[in-house]
Write a protein that holds these residues in place. Structure first.
Motif, PDB file in Angstrom:
ATOM      1  N   ASP A  57       0.827  -1.214   0.000  1.00 14.17           N
ATOM      2  CA  ASP A  57       0.000   0.000   0.000  1.00 14.17           C
ATOM      3  C   ASP A  57       0.862   1.265   0.000  1.00 14.17           C
ATOM      4  OD1 ASP A  57       1.130  -0.455   2.396  1.00 14.17           O
ATOM      5  OD2 ASP A  57      -0.658  -0.009   3.607  1.00 14.17           O
ATOM      6  N   ALA A  58       2.023   1.197  -0.647  1.00 17.16           N
ATOM      7  CA  ALA A  58       2.963   2.326  -0.624  1.00 17.16           C
ATOM      8  C   ALA A  58       2.364   3.566  -1.280  1.00 17.16           C
ATOM      9  CB  ALA A  58       4.246   1.931  -1.351  1.00 17.16           C
ATOM     10  N   PRO A  59       2.841   4.754  -0.850  1.00 15.24           N
ATOM     11  CA  PRO A  59       2.454   5.976  -1.565  1.00 15.24           C
ATOM     12  C   PRO A  59       2.995   5.935  -3.005  1.00 15.24           C
ATOM     13  CG  PRO A  59       3.601   6.485   0.505  1.00 15.24           C
ATOM     14  CD  PRO A  59       3.737   5.010   0.275  1.00 15.24           C
ATOM     15  N   ASP A  60       2.544   6.864  -3.841  1.00 12.90           N
ATOM     16  CA  ASP A  60       3.010   6.897  -5.236  1.00 12.90           C
ATOM     17  C   ASP A  60       4.452   7.384  -5.346  1.00 12.90           C
ATOM     18  OD1 ASP A  60       0.495   6.295  -6.757  1.00 12.90           O
ATOM     19  OD2 ASP A  60      -0.188   7.965  -5.503  1.00 12.90           O
ATOM     20  N   PHE A  61       4.857   8.205  -4.379  1.00 13.42           N
ATOM     21  CA  PHE A  61       6.168   8.857  -4.492  1.00 13.42           C
ATOM     22  C   PHE A  61       6.771   9.000  -3.101  1.00 13.42           C
ATOM     23  CE2 PHE A  61       8.752  12.800  -4.708  1.00 13.42           C
ATOM     24  CZ  PHE A  61       9.567  12.495  -5.796  1.00 13.42           C
ATOM     25  N   GLY A  62       8.058   8.727  -2.993  1.00 14.64           N
ATOM     26  CA  GLY A  62       8.742   8.875  -1.712  1.00 14.64           C
ATOM     27  C   GLY A  62      10.045   9.630  -1.912  1.00 14.64           C
ATOM     28  N   ALA A  63      10.450  10.379  -0.897  1.00 16.52           N
ATOM     29  CA  ALA A  63      11.714  11.107  -1.001  1.00 16.52           C
ATOM     30  C   ALA A  63      12.256  11.371   0.393  1.00 16.52           C
ATOM     31  CB  ALA A  63      11.513  12.430  -1.746  1.00 16.52           C
ATOM     32  N   ALA A  64      13.571  11.581   0.448  1.00 11.55           N
ATOM     33  CA  ALA A  64      14.206  11.940   1.712  1.00 11.55           C
ATOM     34  C   ALA A  64      15.306  12.932   1.405  1.00 11.55           C
ATOM     35  CB  ALA A  64      14.784  10.712   2.399  1.00 11.55           C
ATOM     36  N   SER A  65      15.739  13.628   2.444  1.00  3.82           N
ATOM     37  CA  SER A  65      16.810  14.596   2.249  1.00  3.82           C
ATOM     38  C   SER A  65      17.864  14.412   3.337  1.00  3.82           C
ATOM     39  CB  SER A  65      16.227  16.000   2.286  1.00  3.82           C
ATOM     40  OG  SER A  65      17.161  16.906   1.774  1.00  3.82           O
ATOM     41  N   ASP A  66      19.006  15.064   3.185  1.00  2.00           N
ATOM     42  CA  ASP A  66      20.086  14.870   4.152  1.00  2.00           C
ATOM     43  C   ASP A  66      20.131  15.987   5.192  1.00  2.00           C
ATOM     44  OD1 ASP A  66      21.052  16.886   2.514  1.00  2.00           O
ATOM     45  OD2 ASP A  66      23.133  16.228   2.687  1.00  2.00           O
ATOM     46  N   GLY A  67      21.157  15.964   6.030  1.00  2.00           N
ATOM     47  CA  GLY A  67      21.260  16.892   7.155  1.00  2.00           C
ATOM     48  C   GLY A  67      21.057  18.334   6.772  1.00  2.00           C
ATOM     49  N   ASP A  68      21.722  18.798   5.711  1.00  2.00           N
ATOM     50  CA  ASP A  68      21.671  20.212   5.351  1.00  2.00           C
ATOM     51  C   ASP A  68      20.787  20.488   4.135  1.00  2.00           C
ATOM     52  OD1 ASP A  68      23.511  18.832   3.779  1.00  2.00           O
ATOM     53  OD2 ASP A  68      24.723  20.600   3.388  1.00  2.00           O
ATOM     54  N   GLY A  69      20.043  19.462   3.699  1.00  5.82           N
ATOM     55  CA  GLY A  69      19.015  19.693   2.687  1.00  5.82           C
ATOM     56  C   GLY A  69      19.505  19.810   1.269  1.00  5.82           C
ATOM     57  N   ASP A  70      20.752  19.414   1.000  1.00 10.57           N
ATOM     58  CA  ASP A  70      21.227  19.567  -0.377  1.00 10.57           C
ATOM     59  C   ASP A  70      21.179  18.262  -1.171  1.00 10.57           C
ATOM     60  OD1 ASP A  70      23.337  18.362   0.883  1.00 10.57           O
ATOM     61  OD2 ASP A  70      24.835  19.877   0.373  1.00 10.57           O
ATOM     62  N   ARG A  71      20.807  17.152  -0.515  1.00  3.86           N
ATOM     63  CA  ARG A  71      20.738  15.901  -1.286  1.00  3.86           C
ATOM     64  C   ARG A  71      19.358  15.281  -1.185  1.00  3.86           C
ATOM     65  NH1 ARG A  71      24.432  12.021   0.153  1.00  3.86           N
ATOM     66  NH2 ARG A  71      25.174  13.010   2.043  1.00  3.86           N
TER      67      ARG A  71
END
Ligand code: VG1
Ligand code: CO
Length: 543
Positions: A268-282
Motif C-alpha cells: 500500500d505504498a504511496p506513489d512517491f517517496g523522497a528523503a533529504s540529508d542533514g543540510d538539505g542539499d541531497r
C-alpha cells in the motif's frame, strides 16, 4: 564592549575536505579551534571589512553556539551586515539562494551534512563565495595555509544575539538581519515549477511521503509540500530538526532511510517517496516499489526538465561528478548538448554553471541541482520529479522503464568500506596507482580492461588542474570501476568503490542490480584486493 585580539597557535588538521571542514563536535568545541578556522577563512578571503555575509546551518549540536562566535568575529572584522536564518538555521541551498538574491559577498554554512550530529558526533563549517557556491580549491587551499601560520584572532566582546525573532539587531557597528529561512527559497521554487500542475496531481489521489530525517529540510518541506502544494498533513515525516537528528544518520540512501524504503516497498505504498540529508542539499527518490539510483535520477531529470517552466527552453549542458554513472551523458548526447565530468564535490560545478555551460549537475551520492543556485538542492530535485510526474501522468516506474528502453540502462552501485585504518586504505590506492600502466589488456572476471587512470580534472573555464581525483578502470564491454577515498569522514578512511555496467536499449534491462554487477564486483576485488586491505569480507554500506 570592544574588539579583543586573542593570541593563538596553529591547530593541526584544519584542512577543508570535499565540502568544508568536518571534525568531531568536541574537537570543534576545543578552545580556539573554531575561532582559528573562522579567522583563517576571514584572512583567506581578504577580510570582511564592509562586507555582507550570510550565516546559517543545519541545526546540529553546537550550531547555536558557533553562530554567536562567527557573528562576533565578523563584527570584529568590520563586516557591514550579516543575514542570518532564524535560530541560525538555513539549508545549504537556501543559504546559496540568499547569498545570490541579496548580492552578499559570501556566507558561512555550519553543517557536516550527512554525518551524524550531537556532542559525540560531527560538526562542520564551510564558506561559500559571492556566486553562492562552495569556495573553489584555490580558496580552500589559502584557508588551509592560513590555519598553519595563524598567530591571533579578533573577536568582539558582547552579549549573545537573540536569533529567535525575525528582525534586525546590531553588534558593534555591524547590522544583523534575522530572516525567515524558508520564505525566499519557497518563492524561488514557485518560480521554477508549475505549482498548479503539482497541486492538481496531489489533489487527484496521488500520495507522497517525504522523510526529513529530523534534519533541516523539515520546515522547508512542510511549507512547500503541505502548505503550498496541498499534500496531506502527514506527508512530511520526521519534520522537526533535532540537534542529534534523532540519533540517526541524515543520509538519504536505502540504508539510512530504511524506514522510508520499507514504506515504499510495501503493497500500500504511496506513489512517491523522497528523503533529504542533514543540510538539505541531497535527495533520495522512490516510486511505489522502486528505488531510483541517483545517477538514473540525474539522467531522467535531464531528459525531462523541459516539462518544468523554469527549464522549458531546454538545457545548455549537463555535468556529473566522475564516479556518477554515465547515464546522463547519453541524454546529453542525444539532445546535442554539452556534457562534463568533474571531480567529486559541488565546488567543481561552480565555474561551469557561472559560465552558462551547464544547466543541470549531479552526483551519484544523491546530489542534484541546477543553475538556480550554486549548491545541490534536495527539495528542488523532489519538486522537479513531481512536476515531471504531473506533466507525464505516469508512475515513477513507467518513467524509468521508458527511459531505459530509450537510452539503455547503467546498472550502478556504490560500496563503502568505512573507518578503515588510513595507512591500509592509502596502501590500496597507492598500489592501484602503481598498476595503472599495466592494467589495459588484462582480463579479470571475464572482463577486459580497456583503460585505467588516476583522474585529473582540467577546468575548462579557469584552466586549473585538480589531480588524484580517483582511480578509473574501464572495460571493453562498457563496464567501469572507480575507487577513491572519501573527503568527508572524520574517522580513519572510507574507501568508496563505484561499480557500473551498461546494457544498451536492446540488451537486458530487467536484471537485479546485484546480478548485473556481479562480474564488475569480482573484477574490483581481483584488481584492488579489497578484502586483504580492509580486513572486511563485504562493504559496510551498499547504496
Ligand atoms: C561525499 C559525496 C560527494 C558529496 C560530498 C558532500 O563526499 O561522495 O558526492 O559532494 O559528500 O556532500 P566524499 O568525499 O565523502 O565521497 V554533503 O551533502 O555531505 O555536503
Ligand atoms: Co549535504
Amino acid at each position: 564592549m570592544s574588539v579583543i585580539t586573542v593570541q593563538t597557535t596553529p591547530i593541526e588538521g584544519q584542512k577543508p575536505g570535499t565540502s568544508g571542514l568536518r571534525k568531531k563536535t568536541r574537537i570543534f568545541m576545543q578552545p580556539h579551534f573554531l575561532e582559528n578556522f573562522v579567522q583563517s577563512i576571514i584572512d583567506a578571503i581578504g577580510g570582511v571589512q564592509g562586507k555582507t555575509l550570510v550565516l546559517g546551518g543545519d541545526g546540529r549540536y553546537f550550531n547555536d553556539r558557533a553562530a554567536q562566535v562567527i557573528l562576533r568575529m565578523c563584527a570584529a572584522g568590520g563586516a557591514a551586515k550579516m543575514i542570518v536564518g532564524r535560530n541560525a538555521l538555513l539549508s545549504t541551498p537556501a543559504a546559496s539562494n540568499l547569498i545570490r538574491k541579496r548580492a552578499a559577498d559570501g556566507g558561512f554554512i555550519m553543517s557536516a551534512s550527512h554525518n551524524p550530529g550531537g556532542e559525540n558526533e560531527d560538526f562542520g563549517l564551510k564558506f561559500n563565495g559571492a556566486n553562492g557556491g562552495p569556495a573553489p580549491e584555490s580558496v580552500t587551499d589559502r584557508i588551509f595555509v592560513r590555519t598553519q601560520d595563524i598567530t591571533e584572532y579578533r573577536i568582539f566582546e558582547g552579549q549573545d544575539i537573540d536569533l529567535s525573532r525575525i528582525g534586525t539587531a546590531t553588534l558593534g557597528g555591524m547590522e544583523i538581519d534575522i530572516v525567515d529561512p524558508v520564505a525566499d527559497y519557497a518563492t524561488l521554487m514557485e518560480q521554477l515549477f508549475d505549482f498548479g500542475a503539482i497541486r492538481d496531481l496531489l489533489s487527484s489521489g496521488f500520495t507522497l511521503r517525504f522523510d526529513a530525517m529530523h534534519a533541516v529540510t523539515g520546515p522547508y518541506a512542510t511549507e512547500i509540500l503541505q502548505n503550498r502544494l496541498g499534500a496531506a498533513r502527514d506527508s512530511v515525516v520526521n519534520a522537526t530538526p533535532l540537534p542529534d537528528f534523532g540519533g540517526g544518520h541524515p543520509d538519504p540512501n536505502p540504508v539510512w532511510a530504511k524506514d522510508l524504503m520499507d514504506v515504499m516497498m510495501a503493497k500500500d505504498a504511496p506513489d512517491f517517496g523522497a528523503a533529504s540529508d542533514g543540510d538539505g542539499d541531497r535527495n533520495m527518490i522512490l516510486g511505489r516499489g522502486i528505488y531510483v539510483t541517483p545517477s538514473d535520477s540525474l539522467a531522467v531529470l535531464a531528459a525531462n526538465a523541459h516539462h518544468a517552466p523554469g527549464y522549458a527552453a531546454g538545457l545548455s549542458g549537463v555535468a556529473r561528478s566522475m564516479p556518477t554513472s554515465r547515464a546522463a551523458d547519453l541524454v546529453a548526447k542525444k539532445a546535442g548538448i554539452g556534457s562534463y565530468e568533474t571531480p567529486t564535490g559541488w565546488k567543481f560545478f561552480g565555474n561551469l554553471l557561472d559560465a552558462g555551460r551547464v544547466t543541470l549537475c549531479g552526483e551519484e551520492s544523491a546530489g542534484t541541482g541546477s543553475d538556480h543556485v550554486r549548491e545541490k538542492d534536495g527539495l528542488w530535485a523532489v519538486l522537479l520529479w513531481l512536476n515531471i510526474l504531473a506533466a507525464r501522468k505516469q508512475s515513477v516506474q513507467q518513467i524509468l522503464q521508458d527511459h531505459w528502453s530509450e537510452y539503455g540502462r547503467n546498472y550502478y552501485s556504490r560500496h563503502d568500506y568505512e573507518a578503515v585504518p588510513s595507512d591500509k586504505a592509502n596502501a590500496l590506492i597507492e598500489r592501484l596507482r602503481a598498476m595503472l600502466n599495466d592494467l589495459p589488456g588484462q582480463e579479470c572476471a571475464g572482463l577486459t580492461v580497456e583503460a585505467a587512470d588516476d583522474f585529473a580534472y582540467h577546468d575548462p573555464i579557469d584552466e586549473s588542474v585538480s589531480k588524484h581525483q580517483g582511480i578509473r578502470i574501464s572495460f571493453t564491454d562498457g563496464s567501469r570501476i572507480v575507487m577513491r577515498l572519501s573527503g568527508t569522514g572524520t574517522e580513519g578512511a572510507t574507501l568508496r568503490v563505484y561499480l557500473e555496467r551498461y546494457q544498451p536499449a536492446d540488451g537486458r534491462l530487467d536484471m537485479s542490480v546485484d546480478e548485473a554487477l556481479l562480474p564488475v564486483i569480482q573484477a574490483a576485488e581481483e584488481i584492488a584486493q579489497i578484502r586483504q586491505h580492509t580486513d572486511r569480507d563485504k562493504p559496510d554500506v551498499t547504496t
